[in-house]
Design a protein around this motif. Structure first.
Motif, PDB file in Angstrom:
ATOM      1  N   LEU A   1      -7.607   6.137  -6.064  1.00  0.00           N
ATOM      2  CA  LEU A   1      -7.934   4.903  -5.365  1.00  0.00           C
ATOM      3  C   LEU A   1      -8.960   5.165  -4.267  1.00  0.00           C
ATOM      4  O   LEU A   1      -9.201   6.318  -3.888  1.00  0.00           O
ATOM      5  CB  LEU A   1      -6.668   4.294  -4.753  1.00  0.00           C
ATOM      6  CG  LEU A   1      -5.538   3.961  -5.728  1.00  0.00           C
ATOM      7  CD1 LEU A   1      -4.348   3.407  -4.957  1.00  0.00           C
ATOM      8  CD2 LEU A   1      -5.999   2.983  -6.800  1.00  0.00           C
ATOM      9  N   ALA A   2      -9.550   4.106  -3.749  1.00  0.00           N
ATOM     10  CA  ALA A   2     -10.505   4.238  -2.646  1.00  0.00           C
ATOM     11  C   ALA A   2      -9.826   4.943  -1.477  1.00  0.00           C
ATOM     12  O   ALA A   2      -8.726   4.579  -1.070  1.00  0.00           O
ATOM     13  CB  ALA A   2     -10.999   2.865  -2.205  1.00  0.00           C
ATOM     14  N   GLY A   3     -10.482   5.975  -0.950  1.00  0.00           N
ATOM     15  CA  GLY A   3      -9.912   6.756   0.141  1.00  0.00           C
ATOM     16  C   GLY A   3      -9.125   7.963  -0.323  1.00  0.00           C
ATOM     17  O   GLY A   3      -8.750   8.813   0.488  1.00  0.00           O
ATOM     18  N   GLY A   4      -8.842   8.060  -1.617  1.00  0.00           N
ATOM     19  CA  GLY A   4      -8.113   9.202  -2.153  1.00  0.00           C
ATOM     20  C   GLY A   4      -8.973  10.461  -2.152  1.00  0.00           C
ATOM     21  O   GLY A   4     -10.201  10.396  -2.085  1.00  0.00           O
ATOM     22  N   CYS A   5      -8.316  11.618  -2.207  1.00  0.00           N
ATOM     23  CA  CYS A   5      -9.065  12.870  -2.207  1.00  0.00           C
ATOM     24  C   CYS A   5      -8.226  13.986  -2.811  1.00  0.00           C
ATOM     25  O   CYS A   5      -7.038  13.821  -3.087  1.00  0.00           O
ATOM     26  CB  CYS A   5      -9.492  13.247  -0.782  1.00  0.00           C
ATOM     27  SG  CYS A   5      -8.117  13.528   0.347  1.00  0.00           S
TER      28      CYS A   5
ATOM     29  N   GLU B   1       0.862  -1.181   0.000  1.00  0.00           N
ATOM     30  CA  GLU B   1       0.000   0.000   0.000  1.00  0.00           C
ATOM     31  C   GLU B   1       0.898   1.230   0.000  1.00  0.00           C
ATOM     32  O   GLU B   1       1.594   1.501   0.974  1.00  0.00           O
ATOM     33  CB  GLU B   1      -0.916   0.029   1.217  1.00  0.00           C
ATOM     34  CG  GLU B   1      -1.846   1.247   1.210  1.00  0.00           C
ATOM     35  CD  GLU B   1      -2.748   1.297   2.421  1.00  0.00           C
ATOM     36  OE1 GLU B   1      -3.795   1.953   2.340  1.00  0.00           O
ATOM     37  OE2 GLU B   1      -2.411   0.691   3.452  1.00  0.00           O
ATOM     38  N   VAL B   2       0.907   1.928  -1.105  1.00  0.00           N
ATOM     39  CA  VAL B   2       1.706   3.150  -1.251  1.00  0.00           C
ATOM     40  C   VAL B   2       0.751   4.298  -1.539  1.00  0.00           C
ATOM     41  O   VAL B   2      -0.098   4.207  -2.431  1.00  0.00           O
ATOM     42  CB  VAL B   2       2.739   3.006  -2.390  1.00  0.00           C
ATOM     43  CG1 VAL B   2       3.495   4.321  -2.596  1.00  0.00           C
ATOM     44  CG2 VAL B   2       3.715   1.871  -2.078  1.00  0.00           C
ATOM     45  N   ILE B   3       0.868   5.366  -0.774  1.00  0.00           N
ATOM     46  CA  ILE B   3      -0.022   6.521  -0.913  1.00  0.00           C
ATOM     47  C   ILE B   3       0.689   7.583  -1.727  1.00  0.00           C
ATOM     48  O   ILE B   3       1.691   8.157  -1.294  1.00  0.00           O
ATOM     49  CB  ILE B   3      -0.433   7.071   0.463  1.00  0.00           C
ATOM     50  CG1 ILE B   3      -1.122   5.974   1.281  1.00  0.00           C
ATOM     51  CG2 ILE B   3      -1.350   8.278   0.313  1.00  0.00           C
ATOM     52  CD1 ILE B   3      -1.371   6.346   2.735  1.00  0.00           C
ATOM     53  N   LEU B   4       0.185   7.835  -2.934  1.00  0.00           N
ATOM     54  CA  LEU B   4       0.812   8.795  -3.830  1.00  0.00           C
ATOM     55  C   LEU B   4       0.211  10.182  -3.663  1.00  0.00           C
ATOM     56  O   LEU B   4      -1.007  10.368  -3.682  1.00  0.00           O
ATOM     57  CB  LEU B   4       0.661   8.343  -5.288  1.00  0.00           C
ATOM     58  CG  LEU B   4       1.395   7.048  -5.664  1.00  0.00           C
ATOM     59  CD1 LEU B   4       1.166   6.733  -7.133  1.00  0.00           C
ATOM     60  CD2 LEU B   4       2.884   7.154  -5.372  1.00  0.00           C
ATOM     61  N   HIS B   5       1.092  11.168  -3.537  1.00  0.00           N
ATOM     62  CA  HIS B   5       0.715  12.565  -3.331  1.00  0.00           C
ATOM     63  C   HIS B   5       1.170  13.378  -4.534  1.00  0.00           C
ATOM     64  O   HIS B   5       2.223  13.122  -5.114  1.00  0.00           O
ATOM     65  CB  HIS B   5       1.402  13.070  -2.049  1.00  0.00           C
ATOM     66  CG  HIS B   5       1.372  14.554  -1.859  1.00  0.00           C
ATOM     67  ND1 HIS B   5       2.288  15.405  -2.462  1.00  0.00           N
ATOM     68  CD2 HIS B   5       0.548  15.341  -1.130  1.00  0.00           C
ATOM     69  CE1 HIS B   5       2.023  16.654  -2.104  1.00  0.00           C
ATOM     70  NE2 HIS B   5       0.978  16.630  -1.305  1.00  0.00           N
TER      71      HIS B   5
ATOM     72  N   MET C   1      -3.502   8.639  -5.304  1.00  0.00           N
ATOM     73  CA  MET C   1      -3.598   8.367  -6.739  1.00  0.00           C
ATOM     74  C   MET C   1      -3.255   6.915  -7.040  1.00  0.00           C
ATOM     75  O   MET C   1      -2.480   6.277  -6.331  1.00  0.00           O
ATOM     76  CB  MET C   1      -2.638   9.269  -7.521  1.00  0.00           C
ATOM     77  CG  MET C   1      -2.987  10.735  -7.475  1.00  0.00           C
ATOM     78  SD  MET C   1      -1.810  11.723  -8.427  1.00  0.00           S
ATOM     79  CE  MET C   1      -0.301  11.464  -7.501  1.00  0.00           C
ATOM     80  N   GLY C   2      -3.826   6.425  -8.123  1.00  0.00           N
ATOM     81  CA  GLY C   2      -3.503   5.106  -8.637  1.00  0.00           C
ATOM     82  C   GLY C   2      -2.699   5.231  -9.913  1.00  0.00           C
ATOM     83  O   GLY C   2      -2.140   6.290 -10.208  1.00  0.00           O
ATOM     84  N   PRO C   3      -2.629   4.160 -10.703  1.00  0.00           N
ATOM     85  CA  PRO C   3      -1.890   4.214 -11.970  1.00  0.00           C
ATOM     86  C   PRO C   3      -2.607   5.074 -13.001  1.00  0.00           C
ATOM     87  O   PRO C   3      -3.736   5.532 -12.776  1.00  0.00           O
ATOM     88  CB  PRO C   3      -1.853   2.742 -12.408  1.00  0.00           C
ATOM     89  CG  PRO C   3      -3.046   2.134 -11.749  1.00  0.00           C
ATOM     90  CD  PRO C   3      -3.197   2.832 -10.438  1.00  0.00           C
ATOM     91  N   ALA C   4      -1.969   5.283 -14.130  1.00  0.00           N
ATOM     92  CA  ALA C   4      -2.576   6.058 -15.211  1.00  0.00           C
ATOM     93  C   ALA C   4      -3.856   5.367 -15.690  1.00  0.00           C
ATOM     94  O   ALA C   4      -3.948   4.140 -15.692  1.00  0.00           O
ATOM     95  CB  ALA C   4      -1.583   6.202 -16.355  1.00  0.00           C
ATOM     96  N   PRO C   5      -4.852   6.144 -16.090  1.00  0.00           N
ATOM     97  CA  PRO C   5      -6.100   5.535 -16.565  1.00  0.00           C
ATOM     98  C   PRO C   5      -5.914   4.844 -17.915  1.00  0.00           C
ATOM     99  O   PRO C   5      -4.977   5.159 -18.662  1.00  0.00           O
ATOM    100  CB  PRO C   5      -7.037   6.738 -16.690  1.00  0.00           C
ATOM    101  CG  PRO C   5      -6.125   7.902 -16.924  1.00  0.00           C
ATOM    102  CD  PRO C   5      -4.888   7.619 -16.134  1.00  0.00           C
TER     103      PRO C   5
END
Length: 213
Positions: free
Chosen positions: A78-82, A42-46, A54-58
């Motif tokens: 990702l779920a929980g992102g904002c 689980e890595v949280i991207l800022h 953020m997740g990977p590119a769409p």
């Protein structure tokens, strides 16, 4: 000369991102790391423009240009992102809340000085963005760059000749030839592209290297 591709560089950086890390990926090459993070971590991207989680590119055709990173590239959430105010994002960066930032660079010195916002050329467009804040605010600053300039000069230098972004802030660099830790005991090569010898790497590098592979 044997080289890692940009995708291979991104995979190599992603291997060193730990489970639970909060990570900022700079504009350019570093953004590719998001697509190669291990699925079991689980890595949280800022992103400095005010996005976290953020997740990977769409997938092609599923881009939402209201949801972009600092490089204006569409991203997924990702779920929980904002997303939130730009000032709050910079407070995260300056407040020591990022475990790792991965930045591009024009030059890095053997002592960890970073130059990545301006070449000093009269026709160059300076673009510091949030690099200064990231370089000193993150707990670890990694650089992802090609080992050589287009003219064949080493980007790892004894002393930066371009305007500095940060002093003594870079702890590790990932190039298309090697992974090098910048330590008080010297520039230690901890990984090298298959088929390239340490001596060959040293010949194209402007500082004395230590073989720690």
């Amino acid at each position: 000369m044997k080289k890692w591709s940009r995708e291979q560089m991104a995979v190599r950086v992603a291997q060193d991102i730990a489970d639970g890390d909060v990570v900022n990926l700079g504009i350019g090459l570093p953004t590719m790391v998001a697509n190669h993070l291990p699925s079991d971590r689980e890595v949280i991207l800022h992103s400095e423009n005010g996005v976290i989680g953020m997740g990977p590119a769409p997938a092609e055709g599923e881009e939402d240009y209201d949801l972009i990173n600092a490089g204006k590239q569409p991203v997924t959430l990702l779920a929980g992102g904002c997303f939130f105010h730009h000032a709050d994002s910079f407070a995260m960066m300056r407040g020591g809340h990022l475990d790792v930032c991965v930045l591009g660079a024009f030059q890095v010195s053997a002592s960890g000085d970073l130059a990545n916002w301006h070449t000093g050329a009269p026709d160059a467009i300076p673009a510091v963005g949030g690099a200064m804040d990231l370089a000193i605010g993150a707990k670890k600053t990694y650089v992802m760059m090609e080992h050589l300039t287009k003219s064949g000069a080493s980007k790892l230098v004894s002393e930066c000749t371009y305007p500095l972004t940060g002093i003594g802030c870079v702890s590790r660099i990932y190039t298309d030839l090697a992974v090098i830790d910048l330590t008080p005991d010297g520039a230690k090569v901890i990984d090298i592209v298959a088929g390239l010898s340490f001596d060959e790497l040293q010949k194209v590098t402007a500082v004395t290297l230590v073989n720690a592979c």
